[in-house]
Design a protein around this motif. Structure first.
Motif, PDB file in Angstrom:
ATOM      1  N   ALA A  39      12.734 -13.999  14.167  1.00  0.00           N
ATOM      2  CA  ALA A  39      11.649 -14.955  14.420  1.00  0.00           C
ATOM      3  C   ALA A  39      10.493 -14.764  13.444  1.00  0.00           C
ATOM      4  CB  ALA A  39      11.158 -14.799  15.853  1.00  0.00           C
ATOM      5  N   LYS A  40       9.971 -15.886  12.957  1.00  0.00           N
ATOM      6  CA  LYS A  40       8.847 -15.858  12.001  1.00  0.00           C
ATOM      7  C   LYS A  40       7.604 -15.189  12.566  1.00  0.00           C
ATOM      8  CE  LYS A  40       9.586 -20.356  10.610  1.00  0.00           C
ATOM      9  NZ  LYS A  40       9.151 -21.652  10.103  1.00  0.00           N
ATOM     10  N   GLU A  41       7.426 -15.308  13.898  1.00  0.00           N
ATOM     11  CA  GLU A  41       6.211 -14.751  14.491  1.00  0.00           C
ATOM     12  C   GLU A  41       6.228 -13.225  14.594  1.00  0.00           C
ATOM     13  OE1 GLU A  41       8.971 -16.565  17.383  1.00  0.00           O
ATOM     14  OE2 GLU A  41       7.748 -17.495  15.863  1.00  0.00           O
ATOM     15  N   LEU A  42       7.387 -12.616  14.373  1.00  0.00           N
ATOM     16  CA  LEU A  42       7.458 -11.154  14.372  1.00  0.00           C
ATOM     17  C   LEU A  42       6.904 -10.607  13.053  1.00  0.00           C
ATOM     18  CD1 LEU A  42      11.067 -10.561  15.793  1.00  0.00           C
ATOM     19  CD2 LEU A  42       8.889 -10.381  17.019  1.00  0.00           C
ATOM     20  N   THR A  43       6.426  -9.380  13.086  1.00  0.00           N
ATOM     21  CA  THR A  43       5.981  -8.735  11.850  1.00  0.00           C
ATOM     22  C   THR A  43       7.217  -8.380  11.014  1.00  0.00           C
ATOM     23  OG1 THR A  43       6.094  -6.502  12.754  1.00  0.00           O
ATOM     24  CG2 THR A  43       3.988  -7.700  13.047  1.00  0.00           C
ATOM     25  N   THR A  44       7.021  -8.156   9.746  1.00  0.00           N
ATOM     26  CA  THR A  44       8.144  -7.778   8.883  1.00  0.00           C
ATOM     27  C   THR A  44       8.841  -6.521   9.402  1.00  0.00           C
ATOM     28  OG1 THR A  44       7.205  -8.886   6.953  1.00  0.00           O
ATOM     29  CG2 THR A  44       8.831  -7.165   6.525  1.00  0.00           C
ATOM     30  N   PRO A  45       8.106  -5.454   9.773  1.00  0.00           N
ATOM     31  CA  PRO A  45       8.807  -4.283  10.310  1.00  0.00           C
ATOM     32  C   PRO A  45       9.630  -4.593  11.567  1.00  0.00           C
ATOM     33  CG  PRO A  45       6.604  -3.658   9.664  1.00  0.00           C
ATOM     34  CD  PRO A  45       6.675  -5.159   9.579  1.00  0.00           C
ATOM     35  N   GLU A  46       9.129  -5.469  12.441  1.00  0.00           N
ATOM     36  CA  GLU A  46       9.880  -5.841  13.637  1.00  0.00           C
ATOM     37  C   GLU A  46      11.163  -6.592  13.266  1.00  0.00           C
ATOM     38  OE1 GLU A  46       6.479  -6.471  17.072  1.00  0.00           O
ATOM     39  OE2 GLU A  46       6.609  -7.969  15.464  1.00  0.00           O
ATOM     40  N   ARG A  47      11.066  -7.460  12.264  1.00  0.00           N
ATOM     41  CA  ARG A  47      12.238  -8.211  11.809  1.00  0.00           C
ATOM     42  C   ARG A  47      13.261  -7.270  11.180  1.00  0.00           C
ATOM     43  NH1 ARG A  47       9.736 -13.464   8.818  1.00  0.00           N
ATOM     44  NH2 ARG A  47      11.676 -14.494   9.401  1.00  0.00           N
ATOM     45  N   LEU A  48      12.782  -6.320  10.390  1.00  0.00           N
ATOM     46  CA  LEU A  48      13.686  -5.355   9.758  1.00  0.00           C
ATOM     47  C   LEU A  48      14.379  -4.485  10.804  1.00  0.00           C
ATOM     48  CD1 LEU A  48      11.463  -4.310   6.723  1.00  0.00           C
ATOM     49  CD2 LEU A  48      13.500  -5.775   6.668  1.00  0.00           C
ATOM     50  N   LEU A  49      13.651  -4.131  11.849  1.00  0.00           N
ATOM     51  CA  LEU A  49      14.233  -3.340  12.932  1.00  0.00           C
ATOM     52  C   LEU A  49      15.340  -4.117  13.641  1.00  0.00           C
ATOM     53  CD1 LEU A  49      14.056  -0.640  14.436  1.00  0.00           C
ATOM     54  CD2 LEU A  49      12.374  -1.696  15.951  1.00  0.00           C
ATOM     55  N   GLU A  50      15.118  -5.409  13.843  1.00  0.00           N
ATOM     56  CA  GLU A  50      16.141  -6.249  14.469  1.00  0.00           C
ATOM     57  C   GLU A  50      17.392  -6.325  13.586  1.00  0.00           C
ATOM     58  OE1 GLU A  50      16.625 -10.839  15.955  1.00  0.00           O
ATOM     59  OE2 GLU A  50      14.671  -9.876  16.186  1.00  0.00           O
ATOM     60  N   ILE A  51      17.198  -6.494  12.284  1.00  0.00           N
ATOM     61  CA  ILE A  51      18.327  -6.528  11.341  1.00  0.00           C
ATOM     62  C   ILE A  51      19.070  -5.200  11.379  1.00  0.00           C
ATOM     63  CG2 ILE A  51      18.932  -6.614   8.881  1.00  0.00           C
ATOM     64  CD1 ILE A  51      16.562  -8.674   8.610  1.00  0.00           C
ATOM     65  N   GLU A  52      18.330  -4.108  11.368  1.00  0.00           N
ATOM     66  CA  GLU A  52      18.934  -2.765  11.400  1.00  0.00           C
ATOM     67  C   GLU A  52      19.806  -2.606  12.644  1.00  0.00           C
ATOM     68  OE1 GLU A  52      19.174   1.441  12.705  1.00  0.00           O
ATOM     69  OE2 GLU A  52      17.956  -0.103  13.660  1.00  0.00           O
ATOM     70  N   LYS A  53      19.285  -2.985  13.787  1.00  0.00           N
ATOM     71  CA  LYS A  53      20.003  -2.854  15.056  1.00  0.00           C
ATOM     72  C   LYS A  53      21.267  -3.709  15.057  1.00  0.00           C
ATOM     73  CE  LYS A  53      19.220  -4.430  19.729  1.00  0.00           C
ATOM     74  NZ  LYS A  53      19.651  -5.783  19.475  1.00  0.00           N
ATOM     75  N   ASP A  54      21.144  -4.963  14.633  1.00  0.00           N
ATOM     76  CA  ASP A  54      22.282  -5.886  14.672  1.00  0.00           C
ATOM     77  C   ASP A  54      23.373  -5.499  13.668  1.00  0.00           C
ATOM     78  OD1 ASP A  54      20.927  -7.203  16.659  1.00  0.00           O
ATOM     79  OD2 ASP A  54      20.422  -8.958  15.458  1.00  0.00           O
TER      80      ASP A  54
END
Length: 162
Positions: A39-54
């Motif tokens: 989601a665009k509203e997430l911070t970059t670190p939050e987005r990277l964490l989601e990618i890492e997990k998935d």
């Protein structure tokens, strides 16, 4: 068991992924494919964490023996470069951390050339993949590119990028 490949089209907003299985005779099989969207509203670190997990979950579920990742290239438009490069780094790290596999890095134009047209648009890539794998339909999203990336790596394409 035949070797399994993970193909990855990296991005911060959308990561395309595909799982292909080598076939001893004939064309490989597409086992699964999809996208990871942040989601665009997430911070970059939050987005990277989601990618890492998935990505970690994909590696655990499918246990690939080989990985092919598109090497990001930025011509005139470098607005999204920072996020894509960070996502590429996280994907690269997770693949190595979780599997010990050094991915094959492929330039966009080279894997597209492998399919027949180095300047192909996503619809063209989808059409080529459909014909190649005998599919009736295919979503036109980043998973299509991931199939092409994985297929090119599986077929032995290498760009000697380290």
């Amino acid at each position: 068991m035949n070797p399994i490949w993970l193909g990855v089209d990296p991005g911060l907003a959308i990561v395309g992924w595909a799982i292909l299985e080598e076939a001893p005779m004939g064309e490989p099989l597409i086992i699964d494919c999809g996208t990871i969207e942040t989601a665009k509203e997430l911070t970059t670190p939050e987005r990277l964490l989601e990618i890492e997990k998935d990505i970690s979950e994909l590696l655990q579920e499918f246990q690939p023996q080989h990985i092919a990742i598109e090497m990001p290239f930025f011509g005139r438009s470098i607005k999204a470069a920072g996020g894509v490069l960070q996502a590429f780094g996280v994907i690269n790290l997770v693949c190595y951390r979780d599997t010990g596999i050094l991915p094959v890095y492929l330039h966009q134009s080279s894997w597209k050339c492998h399919l027949g047209n180095g300047k192909a648009k996503k619809k063209d890539v989808a059409d080529m993949i459909q014909v190649l794998f005998g599919l009736e339909s295919l979503p036109i999203d980043d998973s299509v590119d991931a199939i092409g990336i994985g297929y090119a790596g599986l077929c032995g394409l290498r760009n000697n990028i380290s």
